[in-house]
Design a protein around this motif. Structure first.
Motif, PDB file in Angstrom:
ATOM      1  N   ALA A  56       0.835  -1.205   0.000  1.00 39.79           N
ATOM      2  CA  ALA A  56       0.000   0.000   0.000  1.00 39.79           C
ATOM      3  C   ALA A  56       0.874   1.261   0.000  1.00 39.79           C
ATOM      4  CB  ALA A  56      -0.942  -0.008   1.206  1.00 39.79           C
ATOM      5  N   TYR A  57       1.976   1.223   0.738  1.00 42.42           N
ATOM      6  CA  TYR A  57       2.902   2.372   0.751  1.00 42.42           C
ATOM      7  C   TYR A  57       3.543   2.545  -0.627  1.00 42.42           C
ATOM      8  CZ  TYR A  57       6.514   5.623   2.258  1.00 42.42           C
ATOM      9  OH  TYR A  57       7.312   6.736   2.387  1.00 42.42           O
ATOM     10  N   LEU A  58       3.991   1.457  -1.224  1.00 43.71           N
ATOM     11  CA  LEU A  58       4.612   1.537  -2.552  1.00 43.71           C
ATOM     12  C   LEU A  58       3.611   2.036  -3.590  1.00 43.71           C
ATOM     13  CD1 LEU A  58       6.722  -1.763  -2.544  1.00 43.71           C
ATOM     14  CD2 LEU A  58       7.520   0.582  -2.092  1.00 43.71           C
ATOM     15  N   ASP A  59       2.366   1.591  -3.485  1.00 46.48           N
ATOM     16  CA  ASP A  59       1.330   2.064  -4.403  1.00 46.48           C
ATOM     17  C   ASP A  59       1.106   3.571  -4.228  1.00 46.48           C
ATOM     18  OD1 ASP A  59       1.055  -0.544  -5.298  1.00 46.48           O
ATOM     19  OD2 ASP A  59      -0.804  -0.926  -4.187  1.00 46.48           O
ATOM     20  N   ALA A  60       1.096   4.031  -2.973  1.00 48.32           N
ATOM     21  CA  ALA A  60       0.933   5.456  -2.700  1.00 48.32           C
ATOM     22  C   ALA A  60       2.117   6.240  -3.259  1.00 48.32           C
ATOM     23  CB  ALA A  60       0.800   5.691  -1.198  1.00 48.32           C
ATOM     24  N   LEU A  61       3.303   5.675  -3.139  1.00 48.30           N
ATOM     25  CA  LEU A  61       4.509   6.314  -3.656  1.00 48.30           C
ATOM     26  C   LEU A  61       4.419   6.461  -5.177  1.00 48.30           C
ATOM     27  CD1 LEU A  61       7.255   7.345  -2.689  1.00 48.30           C
ATOM     28  CD2 LEU A  61       8.116   5.022  -2.879  1.00 48.30           C
ATOM     29  N   ALA A  62       4.011   5.407  -5.851  1.00 47.21           N
ATOM     30  CA  ALA A  62       3.891   5.445  -7.308  1.00 47.21           C
ATOM     31  C   ALA A  62       2.797   6.426  -7.742  1.00 47.21           C
ATOM     32  CB  ALA A  62       3.595   4.057  -7.854  1.00 47.21           C
ATOM     33  N   ALA A  63       1.729   6.538  -6.940  1.00 49.29           N
ATOM     34  CA  ALA A  63       0.626   7.441  -7.267  1.00 49.29           C
ATOM     35  C   ALA A  63       0.880   8.870  -6.794  1.00 49.29           C
ATOM     36  CB  ALA A  63      -0.664   6.911  -6.644  1.00 49.29           C
ATOM     37  N   ARG A  64       2.002   9.099  -6.085  1.00 53.47           N
ATOM     38  CA  ARG A  64       2.352  10.413  -5.534  1.00 53.47           C
ATOM     39  C   ARG A  64       1.299  10.885  -4.534  1.00 53.47           C
ATOM     40  NH1 ARG A  64       6.769   9.871  -5.696  1.00 53.47           N
ATOM     41  NH2 ARG A  64       7.178  12.008  -5.248  1.00 53.47           N
ATOM     42  N   ASP A  65       0.742   9.955  -3.752  1.00 56.01           N
ATOM     43  CA  ASP A  65      -0.310  10.251  -2.768  1.00 56.01           C
ATOM     44  C   ASP A  65       0.290  10.187  -1.363  1.00 56.01           C
ATOM     45  OD1 ASP A  65      -2.552  10.386  -1.124  1.00 56.01           O
ATOM     46  OD2 ASP A  65      -3.721   8.977  -2.332  1.00 56.01           O
ATOM     47  N   ALA A  66       0.802  11.307  -0.889  1.00 55.39           N
ATOM     48  CA  ALA A  66       1.468  11.355   0.415  1.00 55.39           C
ATOM     49  C   ALA A  66       0.524  11.003   1.557  1.00 55.39           C
ATOM     50  CB  ALA A  66       2.086  12.731   0.646  1.00 55.39           C
ATOM     51  N   ASP A  67      -0.739  11.402   1.469  1.00 49.16           N
ATOM     52  CA  ASP A  67      -1.694  11.068   2.535  1.00 49.16           C
ATOM     53  C   ASP A  67      -1.892   9.557   2.650  1.00 49.16           C
ATOM     54  OD1 ASP A  67      -2.078  13.734   3.228  1.00 49.16           O
ATOM     55  OD2 ASP A  67      -3.818  13.966   1.899  1.00 49.16           O
ATOM     56  N   ALA A  68      -1.991   8.884   1.517  1.00 48.36           N
ATOM     57  CA  ALA A  68      -2.129   7.429   1.536  1.00 48.36           C
ATOM     58  C   ALA A  68      -0.867   6.771   2.069  1.00 48.36           C
ATOM     59  CB  ALA A  68      -2.455   6.899   0.140  1.00 48.36           C
ATOM     60  N   GLY A  69       0.287   7.323   1.738  1.00 45.02           N
ATOM     61  CA  GLY A  69       1.544   6.798   2.276  1.00 45.02           C
ATOM     62  C   GLY A  69       1.625   6.993   3.775  1.00 45.02           C
ATOM     63  N   ARG A  70       1.266   8.165   4.242  1.00 46.98           N
ATOM     64  CA  ARG A  70       1.291   8.480   5.680  1.00 46.98           C
ATOM     65  C   ARG A  70       0.401   7.529   6.467  1.00 46.98           C
ATOM     66  NH1 ARG A  70      -0.995  11.455   9.891  1.00 46.98           N
ATOM     67  NH2 ARG A  70       0.424  12.918  10.895  1.00 46.98           N
ATOM     68  N   SER A  71      -0.729   7.169   5.902  1.00 50.42           N
ATOM     69  CA  SER A  71      -1.679   6.313   6.617  1.00 50.42           C
ATOM     70  C   SER A  71      -1.147   4.898   6.856  1.00 50.42           C
ATOM     71  CB  SER A  71      -3.018   6.254   5.874  1.00 50.42           C
ATOM     72  OG  SER A  71      -2.894   5.511   4.676  1.00 50.42           O
ATOM     73  N   GLN A  72      -0.073   4.520   6.184  1.00 53.33           N
ATOM     74  CA  GLN A  72       0.508   3.193   6.385  1.00 53.33           C
ATOM     75  C   GLN A  72       1.521   3.175   7.524  1.00 53.33           C
ATOM     76  OE1 GLN A  72      -1.038   0.850   4.633  1.00 53.33           O
ATOM     77  NE2 GLN A  72      -2.105   2.581   3.734  1.00 53.33           N
ATOM     78  N   LEU A  73       1.879   4.348   8.027  1.00 54.04           N
ATOM     79  CA  LEU A  73       2.938   4.469   9.024  1.00 54.04           C
ATOM     80  C   LEU A  73       2.387   4.428  10.446  1.00 54.04           C
ATOM     81  CD1 LEU A  73       4.897   7.409   7.386  1.00 54.04           C
ATOM     82  CD2 LEU A  73       5.290   4.961   7.098  1.00 54.04           C
ATOM     83  N   CYS A  74       3.210   3.927  11.370  1.00 52.97           N
ATOM     84  CA  CYS A  74       2.876   3.968  12.790  1.00 52.97           C
ATOM     85  C   CYS A  74       2.896   5.424  13.250  1.00 52.97           C
ATOM     86  CB  CYS A  74       3.886   3.167  13.611  1.00 52.97           C
ATOM     87  SG  CYS A  74       3.921   1.398  13.220  1.00 52.97           S
ATOM     88  N   ALA A  75       2.117   5.742  14.252  1.00 55.33           N
ATOM     89  CA  ALA A  75       1.985   7.122  14.742  1.00 55.33           C
ATOM     90  C   ALA A  75       3.329   7.803  15.034  1.00 55.33           C
ATOM     91  CB  ALA A  75       1.080   7.158  15.969  1.00 55.33           C
TER      92      ALA A  75
END
Length: 161
Positions: free
Chosen positions: A56-75
């Motif tokens: 999901a993080y890699l997909d967000a990275l490829a889509a340039r969607d920082a919010d989607a990438g952030r949502s995969q991270l621990c607080a």
């Protein structure tokens, strides 16, 4: 002092209330219900959930969607992500694109599940492959990315489970 005798009614009351008192003591889904069986062994589930989070993080990275990438991270990682992700050398910097990304290995490590990936980073006409090692941990009933570092584990030799 005379010995006390319990009545059968008191014993029935205790037996009737016992299941209610124990309802919160067992394993569950956190909402009072039983935990949903996954049909997988814990190690297999950990590997699958870790792979899902990193993909999901890699997909967000490829889509340039920082919010989607952030949502995969621990607080605890989110503040650092917010400060650096779109900066000049951040994962989501405007001048970088990620035309390819692939997970190459998933294994148990000392701090959680270790997910190795190789991404192709492009800046203009230049391209470079970068190996990354993600650490994924379980937080409550969910999984999140707890770390990202350069490098990664070599995939196991073919034929090795």
């Amino acid at each position: 002092m005379a010995p006390q005798h319990r009545t059968p009614l008191a014993a029935l009351a205790v037996l009737a209330l016992l299941p209610i008192g124990l309802a919160g003591c067992g394993a569950g889904d956190g909402n009072g219900g039983p935990a949903a069986p996954t049909g997988r062994a814990p190690a297999e589930e950990a590997a699958a959930k870790s792979r899902e989070r990193v993909q999901a993080y890699l997909d967000a990275l490829a889509a340039r969607d920082a919010d989607a990438g952030r949502s995969q991270l621990c607080a605890p990682m989110q503040a650092a992500f917010d400060a650096a992700a779109t900066g000049p050398n951040g994962d989501f910097a405007d001048h970088f694109t990620v035309p390819q990304a692939a997970i190459t290995d998933v294994r148990t490590g000392s701090k959680g599940q270790e997910v190795s990936a190789v991404i192709t980073v492009a800046a203009g006409s230049r391209k470079a492959d970068r190996a990354l090692l993600f650490t994924v941990t379980r937080t409550g009933a969910d999984w999140c990315i707890a770390g990202e570092a350069p490098g990664g584990n070599s995939p196991p030799p073919s034929g090795t489970p």
